[in-house]
Design an enzyme around this catalytic site. Sequence first.
Site, PDB file in Angstrom:
ATOM      1  N   ARG A 101      -8.350 -14.376  -4.100  1.00  0.00           N
ATOM      2  CA  ARG A 101      -6.795 -14.086  -4.357  1.00  0.00           C
ATOM      3  C   ARG A 101      -6.439 -15.363  -5.003  1.00  0.00           C
ATOM      4  O   ARG A 101      -5.524 -15.392  -5.678  1.00  0.00           O
ATOM      5  CB  ARG A 101      -6.151 -14.298  -3.268  1.00  0.00           C
ATOM      6  CG  ARG A 101      -5.321 -13.089  -2.909  1.00  0.00           C
ATOM      7  CD  ARG A 101      -4.463 -13.191  -1.731  1.00  0.00           C
ATOM      8  NE  ARG A 101      -3.593 -12.512  -1.170  1.00  0.00           N
ATOM      9  CZ  ARG A 101      -3.417 -11.334  -0.324  1.00  0.00           C
ATOM     10  NH1 ARG A 101      -4.721 -11.086   0.184  1.00  0.00           N
ATOM     11  NH2 ARG A 101      -2.672 -10.938   0.003  1.00  0.00           N
ATOM     12  N   ARG A 139       9.855   6.112   2.100  1.00  0.00           N
ATOM     13  CA  ARG A 139       9.459   5.705   3.454  1.00  0.00           C
ATOM     14  C   ARG A 139      11.019   5.719   4.233  1.00  0.00           C
ATOM     15  O   ARG A 139      11.661   5.113   3.649  1.00  0.00           O
ATOM     16  CB  ARG A 139       8.696   4.530   3.559  1.00  0.00           C
ATOM     17  CG  ARG A 139       7.998   4.615   4.882  1.00  0.00           C
ATOM     18  CD  ARG A 139       6.791   3.845   4.398  1.00  0.00           C
ATOM     19  NE  ARG A 139       6.926   2.336   4.332  1.00  0.00           N
ATOM     20  CZ  ARG A 139       6.027   1.502   4.852  1.00  0.00           C
ATOM     21  NH1 ARG A 139       4.724   2.016   5.075  1.00  0.00           N
ATOM     22  NH2 ARG A 139       6.150   0.171   4.700  1.00  0.00           N
ATOM     23  N   ARG A 172      13.540   0.738   5.944  1.00  0.00           N
ATOM     24  CA  ARG A 172      13.164  -0.505   6.405  1.00  0.00           C
ATOM     25  C   ARG A 172      13.513  -1.679   5.447  1.00  0.00           C
ATOM     26  O   ARG A 172      13.454  -1.299   3.922  1.00  0.00           O
ATOM     27  CB  ARG A 172      11.707  -0.624   6.610  1.00  0.00           C
ATOM     28  CG  ARG A 172      11.360  -0.232   7.940  1.00  0.00           C
ATOM     29  CD  ARG A 172       9.725  -0.180   8.371  1.00  0.00           C
ATOM     30  NE  ARG A 172       9.198  -0.947   7.566  1.00  0.00           N
ATOM     31  CZ  ARG A 172       7.817  -0.920   7.835  1.00  0.00           C
ATOM     32  NH1 ARG A 172       7.298  -0.282   8.910  1.00  0.00           N
ATOM     33  NH2 ARG A 172       6.895  -1.623   6.947  1.00  0.00           N
TER      34      ARG A 172
HETATM   35  P1  AMP Z   1      -2.817  -9.100   3.257  1.00  0.00           P
HETATM   36  O1  AMP Z   1      -2.963  -8.480   4.394  1.00  0.00           O
HETATM   37  O2  AMP Z   1      -4.144  -9.073   2.304  1.00  0.00           O
HETATM   38  O3  AMP Z   1      -1.500  -8.929   2.467  1.00  0.00           O
HETATM   39  O4  AMP Z   1      -2.964 -10.702   3.761  1.00  0.00           O
HETATM   40  C1  AMP Z   1      -1.817 -11.083   4.464  1.00  0.00           C
HETATM   41  C2  AMP Z   1      -1.610 -12.810   4.246  1.00  0.00           C
HETATM   42  O5  AMP Z   1      -2.822 -13.382   4.576  1.00  0.00           O
HETATM   43  C3  AMP Z   1      -1.307 -13.107   2.859  1.00  0.00           C
HETATM   44  O6  AMP Z   1      -0.038 -13.344   2.407  1.00  0.00           O
HETATM   45  C4  AMP Z   1      -1.882 -14.609   2.923  1.00  0.00           C
HETATM   46  O7  AMP Z   1      -1.089 -15.399   3.540  1.00  0.00           O
HETATM   47  C5  AMP Z   1      -2.926 -14.621   3.707  1.00  0.00           C
HETATM   48  N1  AMP Z   1      -4.347 -14.179   2.978  1.00  0.00           N
HETATM   49  C6  AMP Z   1      -4.959 -13.088   2.971  1.00  0.00           C
HETATM   50  N2  AMP Z   1      -6.223 -13.205   2.035  1.00  0.00           N
HETATM   51  C7  AMP Z   1      -5.878 -14.430   1.747  1.00  0.00           C
HETATM   52  C8  AMP Z   1      -7.055 -15.276   0.865  1.00  0.00           C
HETATM   53  N3  AMP Z   1      -8.025 -14.594   0.273  1.00  0.00           N
HETATM   54  N4  AMP Z   1      -6.506 -16.262   0.281  1.00  0.00           N
HETATM   55  C9  AMP Z   1      -5.341 -17.130   1.027  1.00  0.00           C
HETATM   56  N5  AMP Z   1      -4.574 -16.337   1.921  1.00  0.00           N
HETATM   57  C10 AMP Z   1      -5.032 -15.007   2.303  1.00  0.00           C
END
Ligand code: AMP
Length: 228
Positions: A101, A139, A172
Amino acid sequence: MNGLGNPAGCGPVSAIVLFGPPGSGKGTQAQFLREALAIPHISTGDMLREHIQAEDDLGREIKAVMAAGQLVSDALVIRMVEERIDRPDCQHGFILDGFPRTLPQAVELDGLLGPRGIGQKVIHLKVDYNKIVNRLTGRRQCPQCGTLYNIRLKPPIIPGRCDMEGARLMVRDDDKEQVIRQRLAAYDAQTKPVLDHFRSLGRLNDIEGSEASPKVLAEQIIQVVRAR
Ligand code: AMP
């Protein structure tokens, strides 16, 4: 795991790196690919949420970061991914969802995969943002029983009313158009450097996802994955 054959027919072991904005159908694609290729779906978001559910010290730390809408530290997610991909179920390949990310994570991915002899197939699911907004704003949810509907794709029997409760359906807060556009802008800002990095290495495979059905899209992705 060098050069191990892959039942999915991808030749050498590959990591499928899946990019797609919220509402692009990335979750659906990850599910299709997991079933079609018989390889695990590794979502860093899910792994982080597991820590939160465990309510350990790390989980509490992660919860605070996520609640603030920030990213968890690179070092932590890299360690988590490294530990996960060394498990036996990853020996024929795996799907990465939500990782890398950041640019340091993308660079580190090379360092993780290269020495293990694992190739990378980077998929970018491109979907027209107006289409996404259209999909997500459709939705509706029942405030009493939580059942989800979509006024275009899965409408209730009586417009605006829950099939179970008869309650008036609600939009929502995070499905409001303004919020959706903010989430898409945040996604763009976050992923652009990472996508640019993969593009500059000639590794980015753009898949046009606005029109095709989920099944057709999955077939296109599998073709890319199987191409040498
Ligand atoms: P997601 O379910 O992929 O939208 O991730 C939810 C949250 O987890 C994100 O908003 C970040 O806070 C954290 N997160 C997930 N993947 C990463 C990553 N590769 N690097 C840093 N934070 C992450």
